[in-house]
Write a protein that holds these residues in place. Structure first.
Motif, PDB file in Angstrom:
ATOM      1  N   THR B 185     -28.784  -3.271  14.494  1.00 36.82           N
ATOM      2  CA  THR B 185     -27.902  -4.009  15.411  1.00 36.82           C
ATOM      3  C   THR B 185     -27.431  -3.135  16.563  1.00 36.82           C
ATOM      4  O   THR B 185     -27.033  -3.616  17.614  1.00 36.82           O
ATOM      5  CB  THR B 185     -26.673  -4.518  14.655  1.00 36.82           C
ATOM      6  OG1 THR B 185     -26.116  -3.434  13.920  1.00 36.82           O
ATOM      7  CG2 THR B 185     -27.025  -5.679  13.779  1.00 36.82           C
ATOM      8  N   THR B 186     -27.480  -1.838  16.385  1.00 38.87           N
ATOM      9  CA  THR B 186     -27.067  -0.961  17.473  1.00 38.87           C
ATOM     10  C   THR B 186     -28.211  -0.696  18.447  1.00 38.87           C
ATOM     11  O   THR B 186     -28.021  -0.025  19.453  1.00 38.87           O
ATOM     12  CB  THR B 186     -26.589   0.382  16.921  1.00 38.87           C
ATOM     13  OG1 THR B 186     -27.620   0.901  16.094  1.00 38.87           O
ATOM     14  CG2 THR B 186     -25.304   0.221  16.134  1.00 38.87           C
ATOM     15  N   ARG B 211     -26.381  -8.205  21.733  1.00 43.00           N
ATOM     16  CA  ARG B 211     -25.140  -8.889  21.441  1.00 43.00           C
ATOM     17  C   ARG B 211     -25.402 -10.327  21.049  1.00 43.00           C
ATOM     18  O   ARG B 211     -24.827 -10.850  20.079  1.00 43.00           O
ATOM     19  CB  ARG B 211     -24.232  -8.844  22.675  1.00 43.00           C
ATOM     20  CG  ARG B 211     -22.782  -8.513  22.289  1.00 43.00           C
ATOM     21  CD  ARG B 211     -21.867  -8.209  23.440  1.00 43.00           C
ATOM     22  NE  ARG B 211     -22.370  -8.414  24.753  1.00 43.00           N
ATOM     23  CZ  ARG B 211     -22.676  -7.430  25.612  1.00 43.00           C
ATOM     24  NH1 ARG B 211     -22.515  -6.192  25.284  1.00 43.00           N
ATOM     25  NH2 ARG B 211     -23.123  -7.660  26.811  1.00 43.00           N
ATOM     26  N   GLN B 214     -26.708 -10.460  17.556  1.00 45.56           N
ATOM     27  CA  GLN B 214     -25.640 -10.232  16.577  1.00 45.56           C
ATOM     28  C   GLN B 214     -24.840 -11.491  16.345  1.00 45.56           C
ATOM     29  O   GLN B 214     -24.280 -11.721  15.288  1.00 45.56           O
ATOM     30  CB  GLN B 214     -24.722  -9.121  17.075  1.00 45.56           C
ATOM     31  CG  GLN B 214     -25.335  -7.746  16.926  1.00 45.56           C
ATOM     32  CD  GLN B 214     -24.554  -6.697  17.688  1.00 45.56           C
ATOM     33  OE1 GLN B 214     -23.560  -7.003  18.322  1.00 45.56           O
ATOM     34  NE2 GLN B 214     -25.028  -5.476  17.597  1.00 45.56           N
ATOM     35  N   PRO B 237     -32.339 -12.506  15.288  1.00 43.26           N
ATOM     36  CA  PRO B 237     -31.676 -11.744  14.216  1.00 43.26           C
ATOM     37  C   PRO B 237     -32.432 -11.900  12.872  1.00 43.26           C
ATOM     38  O   PRO B 237     -33.072 -12.940  12.635  1.00 43.26           O
ATOM     39  CB  PRO B 237     -30.307 -12.406  14.156  1.00 43.26           C
ATOM     40  CG  PRO B 237     -30.497 -13.783  14.699  1.00 43.26           C
ATOM     41  CD  PRO B 237     -31.671 -13.774  15.597  1.00 43.26           C
ATOM     42  N   ASN B 239     -31.565 -11.787   9.024  1.00 45.43           N
ATOM     43  CA  ASN B 239     -30.423 -11.778   8.114  1.00 45.43           C
ATOM     44  C   ASN B 239     -30.877 -11.475   6.681  1.00 45.43           C
ATOM     45  O   ASN B 239     -31.752 -12.118   6.134  1.00 45.43           O
ATOM     46  CB  ASN B 239     -29.723 -13.141   8.134  1.00 45.43           C
ATOM     47  CG  ASN B 239     -29.080 -13.404   9.489  1.00 45.43           C
ATOM     48  OD1 ASN B 239     -28.391 -12.549  10.013  1.00 45.43           O
ATOM     49  ND2 ASN B 239     -29.374 -14.561  10.047  1.00 45.43           N
ATOM     50  N   GLU B 244     -27.417  -5.063   5.721  1.00 44.97           N
ATOM     51  CA  GLU B 244     -26.955  -5.351   7.096  1.00 44.97           C
ATOM     52  C   GLU B 244     -28.047  -6.069   7.867  1.00 44.97           C
ATOM     53  O   GLU B 244     -29.237  -5.878   7.616  1.00 44.97           O
ATOM     54  CB  GLU B 244     -26.609  -4.033   7.805  1.00 44.97           C
ATOM     55  CG  GLU B 244     -25.613  -4.184   8.894  1.00 44.97           C
ATOM     56  CD  GLU B 244     -25.395  -2.835   9.599  1.00 44.97           C
ATOM     57  OE1 GLU B 244     -24.956  -2.863  10.772  1.00 44.97           O
ATOM     58  OE2 GLU B 244     -25.680  -1.774   8.984  1.00 44.97           O
TER      59      GLU B 244
END
Lengths: 157, 723
Positions: B185-186, B211, B214, B237, B239, B244
């Motif tokens: 995510t970073t 973003r 996320q 994304p 999941n 995470e």
């Protein structure tokens, strides 16, 4: 004109400036029809003299283009001089981005003499001369094409 | 010279301006037609071009205005040739303006039409459609990539990190996509797979994309990729149940052909829109350029029209001026214009004509001068001629005369010319002579001797009359000479000769007569008686006395006929008169004097003048001898340059015959006179350049001597009187 700042990093002076760019509907229309808008940032440093003609010591300008890709529907800022090439999804984003000029090296310290009072000025304008020639004629006739901030002048420390 | 140079300069300047304007007009048209469509920097040049064009038009307008003003002024003033100039200008302007205006109108219409035809709603929608098509195509691909990304995300969500790294390649291969990148995510790369042979650093997603992911939203976008290509990018994304969440980014390069076509459509669309935006500007600009060019061309045409018209009508002006000059007698006009056309020929002919006229006039003037000189020469000859010359026309009217004629006739003839009214006597005598000559013979020339009386003196003229027949002035020429003196001289000469011969012939026998008489007296005297002797002696004495008298007479003859030597000295006339009358104090007739108050001096021979006075006084004494109270008066008078000595008496006067012949030698009315007294007087007086006149005047007769005064005496008082 929102803010302007001149910073000295070692021997180089660099300019940070923020402008509010407001495009007239006709220019927005042209932009959305795929026509690139050439912007130029002009920066001068002048030494005031006894007569009315000031001596221009530093003359710097930064040209860059603001365009819209009708296919991808993305806005684009291309600054060949500094290798800046960015896409934006909305008009507000791209106008904000186009109005921010950061860390633009404008002159070296040895170009100025110490203990002399200098005056700097800066402006951002749409350069009609760099428009496609057919549009230049239109721009010649109509002031709706004129986008230019007034010169912002300040006395340098 | 200066004026013509300025004119020439002006002309050259005008020509240059016209040429520059025309060139500029064409250049402007060229620039506008080419440069607008090219992508050069019109923005900077256009204002200059337009400015220069407008400036040129203003200059031309000023020039044309000035020329037109000048022409109008000339027209109003009625300058010769200005009407033609105006008409020519009008014709030129008509000829150029009408087609120009028509062409201009057509061009503007055509231009507007042409520019309008560029923009067609169908073209517009076609381009829009093409753009939409490309966009749809790309969005289609993007949707497919989205689905692939979604399925990949699902498959990856079940794996741990190690298997993800191992399986991403196969997953990418299965989905047939260019690049797949697994990120945290970073934004840190977990695993990446690339279809390219060499491993390229994977494209990083932007912060906003991360973003978005996320927030469990997927990102799908078409992006420009470098210079040419287009890139489809999807960020979704992943999941995990317990781990995470992760982010998957898949990208797919749009096929090159599709990308190029799309770009072409895009460029075409942009260009079209560009033109569409500037269509009115273009139209206006083209119209402006056309108008400018038309204005330049028309103004140039008008200027040229003025110039050509002036040039064409210039010879006319010259001809007009030349004709006027010729009418006033000035033949010096020459054409300054040399041209090859008919007008040039005309002016040249005119110059040649004036040249010939000028020569002819010069020749005539020369001729006239020669004639005048000849006339003057003739008249000067006539004037110096001592003979009198008179010419008469057929009606015997006096036509011309010379001064000698006046002098001889003693009359002014000026009034006798046809214009005058007077008719002097001498002239009438001539007319009589001509008439008698005409009636007497048919000869064209005859000669007569005529006696006329001029100022109471008789003159004998030898007159020769010639008939002028034919010619321009028919009439008579009368040439006459005063031969009075000549005849007198002839008579005198004759008398002199006679006198000499007579003296000789008479003197020769006189001595023998005297001697013989004396011898008779001497021889016979003693032999005769006293009575007879006395008679003899008386007779002899008479003979001797008479012989002596005869001798004296003969000597006097000689004296008269001889030309005596003349002594010349200054004579005081009054003194002489007084001196002479002193000798006559004792005579019966008292002599009175009435002398001029001024002293009168003249050059002459005192002895001879004394004799003149003696003769005149004796004459007068004899005339008054029978009068009871005889009177003799001697007068002297002075006029401007002559002096008169008059001897008056109260005698019986002279008869007409005596008046006419009194001065002839040996003419006498007295029993004892020699007839030489007055002849000698006249001879002496004439020797002194004087004249003697005789006339009857109450109470008796008067004899007047006129002598020229001496002019050499400045102050006669300093001279010793000769009396």
């Amino acid at each position: 004109m929102q803010s302007v700042k001149l910073q000295q990093n070692d021997a180089t002076f660099s300019l940070d400036a923020t402008f509010n760019i407001d495009l007239s509907p006709i220019i927005q229309d042209a932009l959305h029809k795929g026509i690139a808008l050439p912007f130029v940032l002009d920066f001068n440093v002048m030494r005031q003299r006894w007569n009315i003609w000031d001596q221009t010591v530093v003359e710097a300008s930064l040209p860059y283009r603001l365009s819209y890709n009708v296919l991808t529907r993305q806005y684009h800022i291309r600054d060949k001089l500094r290798g800046r090439d960015k896409n934006f999804d909305t008009l507000e984003q791209v106008l904000t981005a186009a109005g921010i000029i950061m860390d633009l090296a404008v002159f070296n310290a040895e170009q100025l003499m110490p203990e002399v009072e200098y005056e700097a000025q800066v402006r951002l304008r749409l350069e009609a001369g760099a428009l496609p020639s057919a549009l230049q004629l239109e721009a010649l006739e109509s002031d709706k094409w004129e986008v230019s901030s007034p010169w912002y002048r300040w006395v340098m420390d | 010279m200066k004026l013509t140079r300025i004119k020439k300069l002006k002309k050259t300047t005008l020509s240059v301006i016209v040429a520059v304007s025309l060139c500029f007009g064409f250049y402007l048209l060229y620039l506008l037609s080419t440069q607008i469509t090219t992508t050069s920097d019109v923005f900077n040049e256009l204002p200059i071009l337009l400015g220069v064009g407008v400036g040129l038009i203003v200059v031309l307008m000023i020039l044309v205005g000035a020329q037109v003003l000048v022409t109008i002024r000339r027209y109003r003033a009625g300058v010769f040739g200005s009407k033609l100039t105006v008409r020519l200008i009008l014709v030129f302007v008509m000829v150029s303006v009408v087609p120009g205006a028509v062409m201009y109108g057509i061009s503007v219409q055509f231009l507007a039409g042409t520019i309008e035809t560029w923009f067609d709603i169908r073209v517009d929608s076609a381009l829009e459609g093409g753009l939409n098509l490309g966009r749809a195509n790309l969005e289609n691909g993007l949707g497919e990539l989205q689905r692939k990304a979604d399925s990949m995300a699902v498959s990856l969500s079940y794996q741990n990190t190690a298997t993800q790294v191992a399986s991403i390649d196969s997953l990418r291969d299965q989905a047939a996509i260019s690049e797949a990148t697994l990120l945290t995510t970073t934004g840190a790369v977990v695993a990446s797979s690339n279809s390219g042979a060499d491993s390229i650093i994977p494209l990083a997603p932007t912060q906003s994309m991360l973003r978005q992911a996320q927030l469990q939203q997927s990102y799908a976008g078409i992006e420009e990729n470098g210079e040419v290509g287009l890139l489809l990018r999807v960020v979704v994304p992943i999941n995990h149940l317990e781990e995470e969440m992760q982010i998957l980014q898949v990208t797919q390069l749009v096929p090159e052909r599709l990308a190029r076509d799309a770009a072409m459509v895009q460029v075409a669309y942009r260009d079209y829109q560009e033109l569409s935006l500037s269509r009115y500007g273009l139209q206006r600009l083209y119209t402006l350029a056309l108008t400018l060019s038309l204005g330049l061309a028309l103004l140039c045409v008008v200027l040229m029209a003025v110039m050509f018209s002036n040039r064409l009508s210039a010879p006319l002006g010259f001809l007009a001026a030349g004709t006027r000059a010729v009418a006033q007698g000035d033949f010096s006009q020459r054409a300054p214009i040399s041209r090859g056309d008919e007008l040039g020929f005309l002016t040249e002919s005119f110059s040649v004509m004036t040249g010939q006229l000028s020569e002819a006039k010069e020749a005539a003037e020369k001729h006239e001068i020669a004639l005048t000189q000849g006339n003057a020469y003739l008249s000067s000859i006539l004037e110096t001629l001592s003979a009198g010359v008179l010419t008469f026309d057929e009606g015997l009217n006096l036509r011309a005369y010379n001064p000698s004629a006046e002098q001889i006739l003693g009359q002014s003839l000026e009034g006798a010319l046809p214009s005058g009214a007077s008719n002097p006597d001498g002239l009438e005598a001539m007319r009589v002579l001509i008439r008698t000559g005409l009636s007497g013979s048919d000869k064209s020339q005859w000669e007569r001797q005529v006696e006329i009386v001029v100022e109471e003196t008789k003159k004998i003229l030898l007159v020769r009359v010639s008939t002028l027949s034919g010619g321009e002035f028919p009439g008579f020429v009368v040439v006459f000479d005063d031969v009075t003196h000549l005849l007198q001289a002839q008579r005198l000469a004759l008398w002199g000769e006679v006198a000499e011969r007579l003296a000789h012939e008479i003197k020769n026998p006189l001595t023998p007569i005297q001697l013989s008489a004396e011898r008779l007296s001497r021889r016979l005297g003693p032999k005769l008686e006293e009575h007879d002797a006395t008679m003899l002696e008386r007779s002899v004495k008479t003979i001797v006395d008479q012989v002596a008298a005869l001798k004296g007479m003969v000597n006097a003859f000689n004296e008269y006929s001889r030309n005596p030597d003349r002594k010349s000295e200054l004579i005081d006339v009054n003194g002489l008169v007084l001196d002479v009358i002193g000798l006559y104090q004792a005579t019966a007739a008292p002599i009175e004097t009435n002398l001029a108050s001024d002293e009168i001096f003249l050059w002459g021979d005192t002895g001879k003048l004394r004799q003149v006075l003696h003769n005149l006084i004796q004459n007068a004494e004899q005339a008054v001898f029978e009068r009871a109270a005889p009177e003799i008066l001697i007068e002297t008078t002075v006029t401007s340059n002559t002096t008169q000595i008059r001897v008056r008496d109260n005698g019986p006067g002279f008869s007409d015959e005596v008046l006419s012949r009194a001065f002839d030698p040996y003419y006498t009315t007295k029993a004892k006179g020699t007839g030489l007294g007055l002849a000698i007087v006249r001879k002496i007086v004439e020797e002194h350049d004087g004249a003697v006149a005789i006339r009857n005047e109450e109470p008796g007769a008067v004899i007047e001597i006129t002598m020229p005064l001496s002019h050499t005496i400045v102050n006669p008082k300093h001279l010793k009187k000769t009396v």
